[in-house]
Motif scaffolding. Structure first.
Motif, PDB file in Angstrom:
ATOM      1  N   UNK A   7       0.819  -1.206   0.000  1.00  0.00           N
ATOM      2  CA  UNK A   7       0.000   0.000   0.000  1.00  0.00           C
ATOM      3  C   UNK A   7       0.859   1.265   0.000  1.00  0.00           C
ATOM      4  N   UNK A   8       2.151   1.097   0.277  1.00  0.00           N
ATOM      5  CA  UNK A   8       3.057   2.247   0.305  1.00  0.00           C
ATOM      6  C   UNK A   8       3.713   2.511  -1.048  1.00  0.00           C
ATOM      7  N   UNK A   9       3.449   1.645  -2.030  1.00  0.00           N
ATOM      8  CA  UNK A   9       4.036   1.837  -3.356  1.00  0.00           C
ATOM      9  C   UNK A   9       3.393   3.049  -4.030  1.00  0.00           C
ATOM     10  N   UNK A  10       4.199   4.023  -4.400  1.00  0.00           N
ATOM     11  CA  UNK A  10       3.705   5.212  -5.094  1.00  0.00           C
ATOM     12  C   UNK A  10       3.699   4.936  -6.595  1.00  0.00           C
ATOM     13  N   UNK A  11       2.560   5.114  -7.214  1.00  0.00           N
ATOM     14  CA  UNK A  11       2.425   4.893  -8.650  1.00  0.00           C
ATOM     15  C   UNK A  11       2.485   6.227  -9.382  1.00  0.00           C
ATOM     16  N   UNK A  12       3.286   6.314 -10.451  1.00  0.00           N
ATOM     17  CA  UNK A  12       3.325   7.556 -11.225  1.00  0.00           C
ATOM     18  C   UNK A  12       1.941   7.891 -11.779  1.00  0.00           C
ATOM     19  N   UNK A  45      12.114   2.274  -9.826  1.00  0.00           N
ATOM     20  CA  UNK A  45      12.612   3.226  -8.840  1.00  0.00           C
ATOM     21  C   UNK A  45      11.671   3.388  -7.659  1.00  0.00           C
ATOM     22  N   UNK A  46      10.377   3.388  -7.910  1.00  0.00           N
ATOM     23  CA  UNK A  46       9.392   3.525  -6.839  1.00  0.00           C
ATOM     24  C   UNK A  46       9.398   2.320  -5.917  1.00  0.00           C
ATOM     25  N   UNK A  47       9.610   1.129  -6.487  1.00  0.00           N
ATOM     26  CA  UNK A  47       9.683  -0.079  -5.675  1.00  0.00           C
ATOM     27  C   UNK A  47      10.933  -0.048  -4.794  1.00  0.00           C
ATOM     28  N   UNK A  48      12.044   0.394  -5.371  1.00  0.00           N
ATOM     29  CA  UNK A  48      13.299   0.440  -4.627  1.00  0.00           C
ATOM     30  C   UNK A  48      13.278   1.422  -3.474  1.00  0.00           C
ATOM     31  N   UNK A  49      12.453   2.457  -3.575  1.00  0.00           N
ATOM     32  CA  UNK A  49      12.373   3.453  -2.501  1.00  0.00           C
ATOM     33  C   UNK A  49      11.944   2.837  -1.172  1.00  0.00           C
ATOM     34  N   UNK A  50      11.170   1.776  -1.229  1.00  0.00           N
ATOM     35  CA  UNK A  50      10.630   1.190   0.004  1.00  0.00           C
ATOM     36  C   UNK A  50      11.710   0.559   0.872  1.00  0.00           C
ATOM     37  N   UNK A  68      16.303  -5.749 -10.033  1.00  0.00           N
ATOM     38  CA  UNK A  68      15.344  -5.834 -11.131  1.00  0.00           C
ATOM     39  C   UNK A  68      13.933  -5.955 -10.577  1.00  0.00           C
ATOM     40  N   UNK A  69      12.945  -5.794 -11.450  1.00  0.00           N
ATOM     41  CA  UNK A  69      11.551  -6.037 -11.093  1.00  0.00           C
ATOM     42  C   UNK A  69      11.219  -7.473 -11.473  1.00  0.00           C
ATOM     43  N   UNK A  70      10.991  -8.296 -10.468  1.00  0.00           N
ATOM     44  CA  UNK A  70      10.615  -9.689 -10.691  1.00  0.00           C
ATOM     45  C   UNK A  70       9.092  -9.820 -10.595  1.00  0.00           C
ATOM     46  N   UNK A  71       8.544 -10.771 -11.328  1.00  0.00           N
ATOM     47  CA  UNK A  71       7.132 -11.118 -11.199  1.00  0.00           C
ATOM     48  C   UNK A  71       7.049 -12.323 -10.266  1.00  0.00           C
TER      49      UNK A  71
END
Length: 271
Positions: A7-12, A45-50, A68-71
């Motif tokens: 819920x803390x992930x900021x979406x552009x 970048x937004x994921x890494x901020x957490x 990286x962004x993994x699924x």
């Protein structure tokens, strides 16, 4: 590993519309998800901020690799699937299926020095393979993933670290959860030699700080000076077990293991 609150992930601005459009284009034009990968790389970048750019799985220092962004549920194929085609294509653009993880946890690699191999790649084992979802209309809530997930509130509490070797270990006595930890160590390559050495340095540093804090506690005589020394020793422990520190989850679970009735403040650190 620590819990990641999605819920803390900021979406552009406009990202959700782009994700929906990409999913429709993939389906309409019969494209591969990777043909539209910019949708999730834009979110990296937004994921890494957490986690201050630390891997959500191993929490190693950010310099260990280019994350990286993994699924979490693989978008293309699943190695353990009993039927074909497999892969959760419909979740390719769902940000709640994204995990920010390092190359070593994500990609298949062999560690020649340590004699280990691992990397999540297209692995996604389930407790019961017969309930795997193959279509968007299937209910993925029936699945019981065997891989530990940093986005599940309690999974991070299952992973500990050996004070002797830095090897990852189960921090639970439950047989089922121990099996999940073992599978996760293998597929996330958490037993890689370099990673074990980094983890060993950190846990021994923490263990020494616990011993120092006990000494400062025993020395307290009611004076402000002695109390300040003790609180400073406590702060040093808290830094190592707080999110944002290297391997903070394993360090937190080590403090839980060091609980001592003679030192009640140790328990309070992890309540």
């Amino acid at each position: 590993m620590r819990w990641i609150d999605q819920e803390r992930i900021e979406l552009p601005e406009g990202w959700m519309n782009k994700a929906a459009a990409a999913k429709k284009k993939m389906e309409d034009d019969n494209l591969k998800p990777d043909d539209l990968s910019k949708v999730w790389t834009d979110l990296k970048g937004n994921l890494g901020k957490l986690t201050d750019k630390r891997c959500w799985i191993c929490e190693a220092p950010a310099v260990r690799s280019d994350n990286a962004v993994d699924h979490f549920r693989p978008k293309n194929r699943v190695a353990e699937a009993l039927k074909s085609p497999s892969g959760y294509r419909w979740l390719a653009f769902d940000y709640k299926n994204f995990r920010y993880i390092c190359t070593f946890c994500n990609s298949s690699r062999s560690d020649v020095i340590g004699g280990t191999e691992g990397g999540k790649a297209d692995h996604f084992p389930l407790r019961d393979e017969n309930v795997r979802a193959y279509l968007e209309t299937d209910d993925i809530d029936n699945e019981e993933p065997m891989l530990l997930d940093p986005c599940e509130p309690d999974d991070w509490k299952l992973l500990g670290c050996s004070l002797e070797s830095g090897h990852p270990v189960a921090a639970t006595g439950d047989a089922h959860e121990q099996e999940r930890v073992g599978i996760s160590i293998k597929f996330y390559h958490l037993h890689q030699d370099d990673l074990k050495k980094l983890r060993l340095t950190q846990i021994r540093n923490l263990d020494q700080k616990i011993s120092d804090a006990k000494d400062r506690y025993d020395e307290m005589d009611g004076t402000p000076k002695r109390k300040k020394k003790f609180t400073s020793a406590l702060a040093a422990i808290k830094r190592l077990i707080s999110p944002g520190s290297d391997f903070s989850g394993e360090m937190y679970n080590h403090v839980k293991k060091r609980r001592d009735n003679g030192y009640p403040w140790l328990q309070r650190l992890v309540d």
